[in-house]
Write an enzyme that holds these catalytic residues in place. Structure first.
Site, short mmCIF file in Angstrom:
data_model
loop_
_atom_site.label_atom_id
_atom_site.label_comp_id
_atom_site.label_asym_id
_atom_site.label_seq_id
_atom_site.Cartn_x
_atom_site.Cartn_y
_atom_site.Cartn_z
N CYS A 129 20.30 -26.54 48.57
CA CYS A 129 21.74 -26.58 48.32
C CYS A 129 22.02 -26.46 46.82
O CYS A 129 21.82 -25.41 46.25
CB CYS A 129 22.34 -27.85 48.94
SG CYS A 129 24.14 -27.80 49.11
N HIS A 155 20.02 -28.18 54.65
CA HIS A 155 19.26 -29.35 54.20
C HIS A 155 18.14 -29.73 55.16
O HIS A 155 18.34 -30.55 56.06
CB HIS A 155 20.20 -30.54 54.05
CG HIS A 155 21.11 -30.46 52.87
ND1 HIS A 155 20.84 -31.08 51.68
CD2 HIS A 155 22.28 -29.81 52.69
CE1 HIS A 155 21.81 -30.84 50.81
NE2 HIS A 155 22.71 -30.06 51.40
N GLU A 171 15.73 -31.69 54.56
CA GLU A 171 15.37 -33.11 54.37
C GLU A 171 16.22 -34.04 55.22
O GLU A 171 15.87 -35.21 55.39
CB GLU A 171 15.46 -33.49 52.89
CG GLU A 171 16.85 -33.77 52.37
CD GLU A 171 17.67 -32.54 52.04
OE1 GLU A 171 18.68 -32.67 51.33
OE2 GLU A 171 17.33 -31.43 52.50
#
Length: 223
Positions: free
Chosen positions: A85, A194, A196
């Site tokens: 991002c 994302h 994660e």
């Protein structure tokens, strides 16, 4: 192995990135934006957020941080680097990846779970995926529209350097539905969604994102 996770003023997702590193069995090492020290890490993650408040263009100030000078030098020597991002924006501003990220085409902040197609599973960050696999990870950005001139797009497509592509409706107006790209050597990867936030099915929509961090461990261990 040791994976550095950078924190800039305004970074939001460094803790999540560090958790993903630990889930993959590696040691997460905190890196501070103002330091000229990568602490002998084997790879670096530039996480998401709003570095320096996203003044000017997103990532335009962060690219000049002392730690980024070290990241650029290390990446050019082959160290794996992942930009997520805002991290993707920073890598583009630092010229580790081509192109730029601009305001979403409808000028709205997009926050949703997003399907991605794995277009390149030979990078340091994607070997755990099957070519053509579709994964579900969160997307949350206001300036996620990937843009590049036609010659750069042709180069990325021709060399297989598009890593992820949006599936279904394009959420932000990215050219060629591009969600993530890689450097020519496959060591530096940037993407807007994302991974994660998708490492555990209990807390994310899936655990599909964990494959990126497991891929890194494989790449470093086998190097």
């Amino acid at each position: 192995m040791r994976v550095g996770v950078i924190t800039f003023p305004g970074t939001l997702d460094d803790v999540d990135a560090a958790r993903a590193v630990r889930y993959a069995g590696a040691e997460a090492v905190s890196l501070w934006h103002a330091d000229h020290d990568l602490k002998d890490v084997d790879a670096v993650i530039v996480p998401g957020g709003f570095s320096y408040g996203d003044y000017l263009r997103c990532g335009a100030i962060a690219r000049f941080a002392p730690v980024m000078q070290e990241v650029v030098d290390a990446a050019r020597k082959g160290m794996p680097v992942l930009g997520i991002c805002n991290g993707f924006q920073i890598l583009c501003e630092a010229h580790l990846l081509p192109g730029a990220l601009i305001r979403n085409h409808k000028l709205h902040f997009v926050c949703r779970d997003q399907w991605l197609k794995v277009e390149n599973n030979s990078t340091a960050w994607t070997t755990r995926y099957d070519q053509g696999a579709e994964i579900l990870v969160p997307l949350k950005s206001g300036e996620g529209g990937y843009q590049a001139d036609r010659s750069t797009l042709d180069e990325l497509e021709g060399e297989g350097r598009v890593v992820f592509r949006y599936v279904g409706e394009n959420p932000n107006g990215s050219r060629n539905d591009i969600a993530g790209i890689t450097s020519a050597n496959g060591r530096v990867v940037g993407l807007m969604p994302h991974p994660e936030h998708a490492i555990d099915a209990l807390t994310g929509p899936t655990d599909d994102g964990l494959g990126m961090f497991l891929s890194l461990v494989d790449a470093v261990v086998s190097a």
